[in-house]
Design a protein around this motif. Structure first.
Motif, short mmCIF file in Angstrom:
data_model
loop_
_atom_site.label_atom_id
_atom_site.label_comp_id
_atom_site.label_asym_id
_atom_site.label_seq_id
_atom_site.Cartn_x
_atom_site.Cartn_y
_atom_site.Cartn_z
N LEU A 175 0.83 -1.21 0.00
CA LEU A 175 0.00 0.00 0.00
C LEU A 175 0.87 1.26 0.00
N ALA A 176 1.93 1.25 0.81
CA ALA A 176 2.84 2.40 0.84
C ALA A 176 3.51 2.59 -0.51
N LEU A 177 3.93 1.48 -1.13
CA LEU A 177 4.57 1.56 -2.45
C LEU A 177 3.61 2.12 -3.49
N ALA A 178 2.38 1.63 -3.49
CA ALA A 178 1.39 2.11 -4.46
C ALA A 178 1.04 3.57 -4.20
N GLY A 179 0.88 3.94 -2.94
CA GLY A 179 0.53 5.31 -2.61
C GLY A 179 1.62 6.31 -2.97
N TYR A 180 2.85 5.97 -2.60
CA TYR A 180 3.95 6.88 -2.91
C TYR A 180 4.22 6.92 -4.41
N GLY A 181 4.09 5.77 -5.08
CA GLY A 181 4.23 5.74 -6.53
C GLY A 181 3.16 6.58 -7.22
N ALA A 182 1.93 6.52 -6.71
CA ALA A 182 0.84 7.34 -7.28
C ALA A 182 1.11 8.82 -7.05
N PHE A 183 1.67 9.15 -5.88
CA PHE A 183 2.02 10.55 -5.60
C PHE A 183 3.07 11.05 -6.60
N LEU A 184 4.11 10.24 -6.84
CA LEU A 184 5.15 10.64 -7.79
C LEU A 184 4.60 10.70 -9.21
N THR A 185 3.73 9.76 -9.55
CA THR A 185 3.14 9.77 -10.89
C THR A 185 2.30 11.02 -11.10
N ALA A 186 1.50 11.38 -10.11
CA ALA A 186 0.65 12.56 -10.22
C ALA A 186 1.48 13.84 -10.34
N ARG A 187 2.65 13.85 -9.71
CA ARG A 187 3.51 15.04 -9.78
C ARG A 187 4.43 15.01 -10.99
#
Length: 122
Positions: free
Chosen positions: A14-26
Motif C-alpha cells: 500500500l505504501a509503495l502504491a501510494g507513494y508511486g501514485a504521488f510521484l506519478t501525479a507530480r
C-alpha cells in the motif's frame, strides 16, 4: 502463511502504491525512497516465499499447493521486472505508474494467498 507477515507485506505494498501514485501525479521519476521501498517489498516477498514453502503443510488441507507456490514465485519475480521497467522509463511519469499498477496487483495477489492458505479457493 504467517499472517502478520501478510499484513506487513500488504502495508508495504500500500505504501509503495501510494507513494508511486504521488510521484506519478507530480510527474516525477522514481527516486531513492521509492527504490528502497521497492527493495523492502522484495525482501518481504522472498521471506514470504521461503516461509510459505517451508510451512505449507500447516495450511488447510483443501489448499491447492501448486497454485499457492505459483503465486509466491510469481510475486517474487514480478517485483524486479516492475522495478527495471520503472528505471527504463524514468524519463516519463509512467515509470512510477508501472510500479503503482504492479503494487496494486501484488496486493491483490497477497489477499489471494491468504485465501488459498485458509482453503477458501479451489
Amino acid at each position: 502463511m504467517f499472517l502478520p507477515l501478510s499484513y506487513l507485506l500488504g502495508a508495504a505494498l500500500l505504501a509503495l502504491a501510494g507513494y508511486g501514485a504521488f510521484l506519478t501525479a507530480r510527474g516525477r521519476a522514481i527516486d531513492n525512497a521509492l527504490f528502497y521501498l521497492l527493495c523492502a517489498v522484495e525482501v518481504l516477498m522472498i521471506l514470504a516465499l521461503v516461509l510459505g514453502l517451508v510451512t505449507w503443510n500447516e495450511a488447510d488441507a483443501q489448499m491447492n499447493k501448486g497454485v499457492f507456490a505459483a503465486y509466491l514465485i510469481g510475486m517474487v519475480i514480478a517485483t524486479p521486472i516492475a522495478g527495471f521497467w520503472a528505471f527504463a522509463d524514468r524519463e516519463t511519469r509512467w515509470g512510477t505508474g508501472v510500479l503503482v499498477v504492479a503494487a496494486t496487483g501484488l496486493l491483490v495477489m497477497t489477499v489471494r494467498l491468504v485465501q488459498l492458505w485458509g482453503g477458501y479457493a479451489g
